[in-house]
Design a protein around this motif. Structure first.
Motif, short mmCIF file in Angstrom:
data_model
loop_
_atom_site.label_atom_id
_atom_site.label_comp_id
_atom_site.label_asym_id
_atom_site.label_seq_id
_atom_site.Cartn_x
_atom_site.Cartn_y
_atom_site.Cartn_z
N ARG A 4 61.54 1.86 15.55
CA ARG A 4 61.48 0.51 16.10
C ARG A 4 60.38 0.50 17.15
O ARG A 4 59.91 1.54 17.59
N MET A 5 59.98 -0.68 17.52
CA MET A 5 58.91 -0.82 18.50
C MET A 5 59.38 -0.35 19.87
O MET A 5 60.50 -0.65 20.28
N ALA A 6 58.52 0.37 20.55
CA ALA A 6 58.83 0.83 21.89
C ALA A 6 58.77 -0.35 22.86
O ALA A 6 57.87 -1.18 22.79
N LYS A 7 59.72 -0.39 23.76
CA LYS A 7 59.79 -1.47 24.76
C LYS A 7 58.76 -1.26 25.86
O LYS A 7 58.24 -2.22 26.42
N PHE A 8 58.48 -0.01 26.21
CA PHE A 8 57.56 0.32 27.29
C PHE A 8 56.28 0.91 26.72
O PHE A 8 56.26 1.41 25.61
N GLN A 9 55.21 0.88 27.53
CA GLN A 9 53.89 1.32 27.06
C GLN A 9 53.33 2.44 27.92
O GLN A 9 53.71 2.60 29.08
#
Length: 109
Positions: A4-9
Motif C-alpha cells: 500500500r502507499m506509504a503515508k510518510f515520505q
C-alpha cells in the motif's frame, strides 16, 4: 501481502506514537523487512502488524541518537517539532526545506 502507499515520505520529520523519540525518515519498506529476532523482541501487546510500511529513521531522544525501524501505525507527523539534531543528517540530507529535509542531490534517484 498487498503493498500500500506509504503515508510518510523520505525527509519527513516524525515522532513515535508511544515512545519519546522523533526522527527523519531516510528509507521506507513497503512491509516489514527485518529479522524475526527483532520482531519477537517487541512486547506482544504493542507488536505492530507486519503488513504495513516500515520506516528507517535517523532518530533522537533526550539521551542519544540512533537509527530506528518503526511501523507506520506508530508514527505521527512532527513537522512543527523543529529540526532533528542527528549527527548523520548531513550525510543524507541538505537543509530543511519548509517542513521536510531535502535529500542531497547526489543521493536522489
Amino acid at each position: 501481502m498487498t503493498d500500500r502507499m506509504a503515508k510518510f515520505q523520505i525527509g519527513q520529520v516524525v515522532k513515535h506514537r508511544l515512545y519519546p523519540f522523533r526522527g527523519v525518515i531516510f528509507d521506507v519498506d513497503p512491509e516489514f523487512s527485518n529479522s524475526d529476532e527483532w520482531w519477537e523482541s517487541i512486547p506482544e501487546n504493542v507488536r505492530p502488524s507486519k503488513d504495513q510500511p516500515f520506516y528507517h529513521l535517523l532518530a533522537e531522544n533526550e539521551q542519544s541518537h540512533y537509527v530506528a525501524y518503526v511501523s507506520e501505525q506508530n508514527l505521527l507527523d512532527d513537522a512543527d517539532g523543529g529540526p532533528v539534531d542527528h549527527p548523520q543528517i548531513n550525510e543524507i540530507f541538505m537543509e530543511k526545506d519548509g517542513q521536510a529535509y531535502r535529500v542531497r542531490p547526489e543521493l536522489a534517484n
